[in-house]
Design a protein around this motif. Structure first.
Motif, short mmCIF file in Angstrom:
data_model
loop_
_atom_site.label_atom_id
_atom_site.label_comp_id
_atom_site.label_asym_id
_atom_site.label_seq_id
_atom_site.Cartn_x
_atom_site.Cartn_y
_atom_site.Cartn_z
N ALA A 1 0.52 -1.19 0.25
CA ALA A 1 0.13 -0.09 0.03
C ALA A 1 1.18 1.26 0.26
O ALA A 1 0.32 2.40 -0.38
N ALA A 2 2.26 1.24 1.12
CA ALA A 2 2.83 2.71 0.94
C ALA A 2 3.52 2.78 -0.50
O ALA A 2 3.72 3.89 -1.25
N VAL B 1 1.96 2.23 -3.29
CA VAL B 1 1.08 2.71 -4.02
C VAL B 1 0.42 3.89 -4.38
O VAL B 1 0.94 4.76 -5.38
N GLU B 2 0.40 4.55 -2.81
CA GLU B 2 0.93 5.81 -2.27
C GLU B 2 1.53 6.62 -3.10
O GLU B 2 1.81 7.92 -3.81
N ARG B 3 2.88 6.02 -2.85
CA ARG B 3 4.14 6.50 -3.19
C ARG B 3 3.86 7.09 -4.96
O ARG B 3 4.33 7.93 -5.23
N GLU C 1 1.43 7.00 -6.85
CA GLU C 1 0.14 7.86 -6.79
C GLU C 1 0.49 9.57 -6.92
O GLU C 1 0.05 10.33 -7.16
N GLY C 2 1.39 9.33 -5.31
CA GLY C 2 1.30 10.80 -4.87
C GLY C 2 2.90 11.46 -6.62
O GLY C 2 2.25 12.37 -7.14
#
Length: 94
Positions: free
Chosen positions: A55-56, A58-60, A62-63
């Protein structure tokens, strides 16, 4: 083949063939080393894909994508302003 041709083959042809076979053998060994290296990388990528993306991550990602979109908007706006200014300067009477 004439006797002269046969003698020339026996003297020079065999040496050329041996040299060509040695070069091909060397090239084949180098190619095998490259294939082994690529296979190792592919195995590593397969293992990473099999373990999944966290998940981390994916967030990175997307950012990073959001930041790139923002930069693209800024660059596009700047380009539009420059084209507009150039167009206006060309249309001004001299």
């Amino acid at each position: 083949m004439s006797l002269k041709g046969q003698l020339a083959w026996m003297i020079k042809g065999a040496q050329r063939t041996d040299a060509a076979m040695q070069r091909l053998g060397t090239d084949l060994r180098e190619l095998q080393l490259q294939v082994d290296a690529v296979s190792g990388r592919v195995d590593l990528l397969d293992a990473q894909l099999a373990s999944g993306v966290g998940a981390a991550d994916v967030e990175r990602i997307e950012g990073a994508i959001a930041a790139m979109r923002s930069q693209l908007r800024s660059v596009t706006d700047d380009l539009g302003d420059r084209v507009g200014a150039l167009s206006a300067s060309i249309q001004e009477p001299r």
